[in-house]
Design a protein around this motif. Structure first.
Motif, PDB file in Angstrom:
ATOM      1  N   UNK A  38       4.692   5.147  -7.434  1.00  0.00           N
ATOM      2  CA  UNK A  38       6.241   5.912  -8.661  1.00  0.00           C
ATOM      3  C   UNK A  38       6.127   4.783  -9.684  1.00  0.00           C
ATOM      4  N   UNK A  39       6.039   3.629  -9.487  1.00  0.00           N
ATOM      5  CA  UNK A  39       5.805   2.396 -10.474  1.00  0.00           C
ATOM      6  C   UNK A  39       5.186   2.539 -11.690  1.00  0.00           C
ATOM      7  N   UNK A  40       3.284   2.773 -11.054  1.00  0.00           N
ATOM      8  CA  UNK A  40       2.502   3.487 -12.022  1.00  0.00           C
ATOM      9  C   UNK A  40       2.447   4.860 -13.057  1.00  0.00           C
ATOM     10  N   UNK A  41       3.228   5.675 -12.682  1.00  0.00           N
ATOM     11  CA  UNK A  41       3.348   6.769 -13.064  1.00  0.00           C
ATOM     12  C   UNK A  41       4.590   7.013 -14.082  1.00  0.00           C
ATOM     13  N   UNK A  42       5.350   5.677 -13.966  1.00  0.00           N
ATOM     14  CA  UNK A  42       6.168   4.933 -14.524  1.00  0.00           C
ATOM     15  C   UNK A  42       5.594   4.605 -15.492  1.00  0.00           C
ATOM     16  N   UNK A  43       5.121   3.014 -15.889  1.00  0.00           N
ATOM     17  CA  UNK A  43       4.371   2.717 -16.991  1.00  0.00           C
ATOM     18  C   UNK A  43       3.371   3.798 -17.606  1.00  0.00           C
ATOM     19  N   UNK A  44       2.782   4.468 -16.679  1.00  0.00           N
ATOM     20  CA  UNK A  44       2.094   5.200 -17.758  1.00  0.00           C
ATOM     21  C   UNK A  44       2.717   6.265 -18.808  1.00  0.00           C
ATOM     22  N   UNK A  45       3.609   6.337 -18.171  1.00  0.00           N
ATOM     23  CA  UNK A  45       4.665   7.452 -19.345  1.00  0.00           C
ATOM     24  C   UNK A  45       5.243   6.292 -20.423  1.00  0.00           C
ATOM     25  N   UNK A  46       6.007   5.926 -19.791  1.00  0.00           N
ATOM     26  CA  UNK A  46       6.173   4.947 -21.202  1.00  0.00           C
ATOM     27  C   UNK A  46       5.349   4.523 -22.233  1.00  0.00           C
ATOM     28  N   UNK A  47       3.612   3.881 -21.687  1.00  0.00           N
ATOM     29  CA  UNK A  47       2.695   3.747 -22.501  1.00  0.00           C
ATOM     30  C   UNK A  47       2.602   5.053 -23.349  1.00  0.00           C
ATOM     31  N   UNK A  48       2.262   5.644 -22.747  1.00  0.00           N
ATOM     32  CA  UNK A  48       1.502   6.688 -23.599  1.00  0.00           C
ATOM     33  C   UNK A  48       2.348   7.855 -24.213  1.00  0.00           C
TER      34      UNK A  48
ATOM     35  N   UNK B 123      25.609   8.143 -20.437  1.00  0.00           N
ATOM     36  CA  UNK B 123      23.956   7.897 -21.527  1.00  0.00           C
ATOM     37  C   UNK B 123      23.266   6.213 -21.737  1.00  0.00           C
ATOM     38  N   UNK B 124      24.263   5.130 -21.341  1.00  0.00           N
ATOM     39  CA  UNK B 124      23.616   4.879 -21.308  1.00  0.00           C
ATOM     40  C   UNK B 124      22.223   3.921 -20.105  1.00  0.00           C
ATOM     41  N   UNK B 125      21.980   5.163 -19.234  1.00  0.00           N
ATOM     42  CA  UNK B 125      21.162   5.307 -17.958  1.00  0.00           C
ATOM     43  C   UNK B 125      19.990   5.604 -18.780  1.00  0.00           C
ATOM     44  N   UNK B 126      20.325   6.814 -19.567  1.00  0.00           N
ATOM     45  CA  UNK B 126      19.183   7.733 -19.764  1.00  0.00           C
ATOM     46  C   UNK B 126      18.588   7.116 -21.540  1.00  0.00           C
ATOM     47  N   UNK B 127      19.082   5.811 -21.492  1.00  0.00           N
ATOM     48  CA  UNK B 127      18.708   5.350 -23.248  1.00  0.00           C
ATOM     49  C   UNK B 127      18.542   4.323 -23.069  1.00  0.00           C
ATOM     50  N   UNK B 128      18.743   3.780 -21.386  1.00  0.00           N
ATOM     51  CA  UNK B 128      18.179   2.273 -21.519  1.00  0.00           C
ATOM     52  C   UNK B 128      16.127   2.472 -20.327  1.00  0.00           C
ATOM     53  N   UNK B 129      15.629   3.932 -20.795  1.00  0.00           N
ATOM     54  CA  UNK B 129      13.845   3.664 -20.671  1.00  0.00           C
ATOM     55  C   UNK B 129      13.613   5.704 -21.704  1.00  0.00           C
ATOM     56  N   UNK B 130      13.972   5.733 -22.707  1.00  0.00           N
ATOM     57  CA  UNK B 130      14.070   6.810 -23.051  1.00  0.00           C
ATOM     58  C   UNK B 130      13.001   7.700 -22.595  1.00  0.00           C
TER      59      UNK B 130
END
Length: 270
Positions: free
Chosen positions: A16-26, A93-100
Motif C-alpha cells: 500500500x505504501x508503494x502504491x501511494x508513492x507511485x500515485x503521488x510521484x506520477x 477537507x483538511x484530510x483530503x488536502x493533506x494528500x491531494x
C-alpha cells in the motif's frame, strides 16, 4: 500477533505504501500490479493473493487513508453541538488536502466505476461519519432527533459534501474553494434542520462563510457557449448545437430524424 500474520501485515503495508508513492510521484493510477510489486519488493503473485485485483488495491489503500480520518474526527473542540458539523467538514477537507494528488486519483477511479463489492462499504462509512457529526446535536435536541435516527440529516450532509468534493476531484474547484463550498453546504443543511432558537446564530455563521465563497468557478466558463475559444463548452456547442433558449434541450434536426444511418435499414411502412 503470530509470526505469519505479522509477516502478511508487513507485506500489505509495503504494498500500500508503494502504491501511494507511485500515485503521488506520477499523478496517475495507470501503473501495473507488477510496478507495485517491484516498488514493494514482493512477488507480483503476493499482490494478487493479498488484494485480489487492482480495484482491491485501490480500495484497500483508500480504506487505510480514511481510517485516520474517522478516528481523528471523534474529538470535537466547540461546546456548541451545531458547530460539530462545521468542525467535521473542516476536518475532512483538511484530510483530503493533506494528500491531494493521491485522493484525487483514487476518487477518480472510485467515482467512475460501478462496484457492488466496495462502494457500499465506502458509502456506509461515509454516512457513519456524518451521523456522528450530528449525534450530540440530536441528543441535546438542537436538531430533531428523528432527522438523525432516520438518517435524513446525515444523508443530506453527506450528499451536500459529495457535490463539492466531486467538483474538486475533477479540478473545477481549487483547494480553498472546495473548503468554503463544503462548509457552506454543511452550514446551510444544519440551518434547515435546526430549531428556530438556533437559527440566528447559524445565519451569522453562514454569512461569515459566504463571504469566502469563490465568486467565479472554473466550470462556470463551460456553461456559456463560446465564452472561451477552444473550451469544453465551445466544443460541446459544435457537437450538440446551441439550444434556442436557455434551459431548452434541442432535439435532433428533421433531417437527422428522417435520414437513416449507414448500415441501418429503415423498417417498411405498413
Amino acid at each position: 500477533m503470530p509470526a505469519l500474520k505479522r509477516h502478511t501485515a508487513e507485506r500489505l503495508t509495503r504494498i500500500l505504501d508503494a502504491a501511494r508513492e507511485i500515485i503521488r510521484e506520477t499523478g496517475d493510477t495507470g501503473f501495473t500490479m507488477k510496478d507495485v510489486a517491484v516498488r514493494a519488493k514482493v512477488a507480483p503473485t503476493t499482490v494478487f493473493n493479498l488484494l485480489g485485483s487492482k480495484d482491491g488495491l485501490f480500495y484497500a489503500l483508500l480504506s487505510r487513508l480514511l481510517d485516520d480520518l474517522f478516528i481523528g474526527v471523534r474529538r470535537y473542540v466547540s461546546p456548541d453541538p451545531l458547530e460539530h458539523v462545521i468542525e467535521a467538514t473542516d476536518f475532512v477537507v483538511d484530510a483530503f488536502l493533506s494528500d491531494p494528488i493521491v485522493f484525487r486519483e483514487l476518487f477518480l477511479v472510485f467515482l467512475g466505476t460501478r462496484d457492488e463489492l466496495h462502494r457500499p462499504w465506502f458509502l456506509h462509512r461515509s454516512l457513519s461519519f456524518w451521523r456522528h457529526s450530528v449525534e450530540v446535536a440530536a441528543t441535546s435536541k438542537a436538531v430533531p432527533p428523528e432527522s438523525v435516527e432516520s438518517d435524513v440529516l446525515p444523508r443530506t450532509l453527506m450528499l451536500g459534501f459529495i457535490g463539492s468534493f466531486y467538483t474538486w476531484v475533477h479540478g473545477d474547484l481549487d483547494d480553498e474553494g472546495f473548503r468554503t463550498q463544503a462548509l457552506y453546504a454543511s452550514a446551510l443543511t444544519v440551518l434547515g434542520a435546526s430549531k428556530k432558537s438556533n437559527q440566528s446564530r447559524l445565519l451569522n455563521r453562514l454569512s461569515e462563510i459566504s463571504r469566502q465563497l469563490p465568486r467565479q468557478h472554473t466550470f462556470l466558463r463551460h456553461l456559456t457557449p463560446g465564452s472561451q475559444r477552444g473550451s469544453r463548452s465551445d466544443r460541446a456547442t459544435r457537437l450538440h448545437g446551441a439550444s434556442e433558449s436557455p434551459g431548452t434541450v434541442q432535439g435532433p434536426s428533421k433531417a437527422a430524424a428522417t435520414t437513416p444511418r449507414k448500415g441501418v435499414k429503415r423498417p417498411a411502412r405498413r
